[in-house]
Design an enzyme around this catalytic site. Structure first.
Site, short mmCIF file in Angstrom:
data_model
loop_
_atom_site.label_atom_id
_atom_site.label_comp_id
_atom_site.label_asym_id
_atom_site.label_seq_id
_atom_site.Cartn_x
_atom_site.Cartn_y
_atom_site.Cartn_z
N ASN A 165 0.86 -1.18 -0.11
CA ASN A 165 -0.03 0.22 0.02
C ASN A 165 0.78 1.24 0.07
O ASN A 165 1.88 1.19 0.39
CB ASN A 165 -0.85 0.00 1.31
CG ASN A 165 -1.97 1.27 1.22
OD1 ASN A 165 -2.45 1.51 0.17
ND2 ASN A 165 -2.05 1.89 2.39
N SER A 191 4.97 7.00 2.06
CA SER A 191 5.58 5.63 2.60
C SER A 191 4.83 4.54 1.88
O SER A 191 3.65 4.67 1.36
CB SER A 191 5.16 5.53 4.24
OG SER A 191 5.42 6.50 4.73
N HIS A 230 0.97 5.18 1.19
CA HIS A 230 0.30 6.23 2.07
C HIS A 230 1.00 7.51 2.17
O HIS A 230 2.36 7.66 2.16
CB HIS A 230 0.05 5.70 3.65
CG HIS A 230 -0.58 6.51 4.63
ND1 HIS A 230 -2.00 6.26 4.29
CD2 HIS A 230 -0.36 7.20 5.58
CE1 HIS A 230 -2.50 7.18 5.25
NE2 HIS A 230 -1.71 7.62 6.06
N ASP A 275 -2.92 0.97 8.08
CA ASP A 275 -1.72 1.88 7.73
C ASP A 275 -0.65 1.65 9.00
O ASP A 275 0.18 2.27 9.07
CB ASP A 275 -1.96 3.32 7.63
CG ASP A 275 -2.92 3.85 6.61
OD1 ASP A 275 -2.88 3.27 5.60
OD2 ASP A 275 -3.69 4.51 6.90
#
Length: 218
Positions: free
Chosen positions: A112, A141, A114, A150
Site C-alpha cells: 500500500n 510511505s 500512504h 496503515d
C-alpha cells in the site's frame, strides 16, 4: 520470488489512478519485470479503469455498496483477486479498509502507498493534518498491508519540505510526485526477490530493516 520470473500483479483502485499509471508505464518500459493482470475498483467511475483499458489491462468493478458488510465485500474481492493468481497485490489509492478476510490469505503480498511519513498521520486527510500541526516536512510511505490500518511494516519513504504558503493541494501534488517514484522502486525490489515481509519486519537482501529506507539515501 524468483527474480527471473515475470511477476503478476493485481492493482486495486478507487479513483484517478495516477500511481497506477506510473506502474503501468514502469511495466511497459521494462523498468519492472512484471505484468499487471487486472485492475479492480470498488468505484465504477474511477478514472483509473480508463487508464487500464487504454493499456489493454482487464478491469473489474466490485461495488462495495451492494454488500451487507465489509467481510462480505472482502470475500468477493478475495475470490476475484485469487482468480488471477497474483504474486503481488498493489493498492493504488484503494479507499477501502480491508479486513482479515482479505488480508490474511495474501499476507506479505499486499503493498500500500500512504501519503504521510508513517507512523504519523494514519488514515485520511494527511496533508491537512501535517499543515495544521506546523510540520516542516511531509512525505509518503510504501508499506506491506496488514490487519492494522496503515500499520504494516514500512519499506521505503520519501520526504518533501512544507513550504510557506502551502495548501493541502499544493503539498499533495509534490508528495504525489514522490509517490510515483517510490512505489515503482518498492515493487521492483519485490519482483526481484530482494524484499519480503517476515513477521512484522521488512527483510531486504536477507537482512532485517530496523527502519524504513529513505529515497534520499538511495
Amino acid at each position: 520470488m524468483n527474480s527471473s520470473k515475470v511477476a503478476s500483479i493485481v492493482a486495486l483502485i478507487s479513483g484517478g489512478g495516477t500511481n497506477l499509471q506510473a506502474i503501468i508505464d514502469a511495466c511497459a518500459s521494462n523498468q519492472l519485470n512484471a505484468e499487471i493482470k487486472a485492475v479492480i475498483s470498488n468505484q465504477a467511475d474511477a478514472y483509473g479503469l480508463q487508464r487500464a483499458a487504454k493499456a489493454s489491462i482487464p478491469t473489474e468493478v466490485i461495488d462495495h455498496a451492494l454488500f451487507k458488510d465489509r467481510p462480505s465485500f472482502d470475500r468477493e474481492l478475495k475470490r476475484r483477486v485469487a482468480a488471477y493468481q497474483p504474486d503481488l497485490i498493489v493498492m493504488a489509492g484503494f479507499m477501502r479498509i480491508l479486513t482479515e478476510e482479505f488480508i490474511d490469505p495474501f499476507l506479505g503480498r499486499i503493498m500500500n502507498i500512504h501519503p504521510s511519513l508513517l507512523p504519523k498521520y494514519r488514515g485520511l486527510h494527511t496533508h491537512r493534518r501535517a499543515l495544521k500541526a506546523g510540520d516542516k516536512e511531509h512525505g509518503c510511505s510504501i508499506h506491506f498491508a496488514t490487519n492494522e490500518l496503515d500499520g504494516g511494516p514500512v519499506i521505503l519513504q520519501a520526504t518533501v519540505p512544507i513550504l510557506e504558503g502551502d495548501s493541502s493541494d499544493s503539498l499533495a501534488n509534490r508528495v504525489l510526485e514522490k509517490e510515483h517514484i517510490i512505489y515503482s522502486l518498492s515493487i521492483g525490489w519485490f519482483c526481484e526477490g530482494r524484499i519480503a515481509m517476515r513477521g512484522h519486519r521488512v527483510i531486504m537482501d536477507g537482512r532485517t530493516l530496523h527502519k524504513p529506507l529513505m529515497l534520499d539515501d538511495l
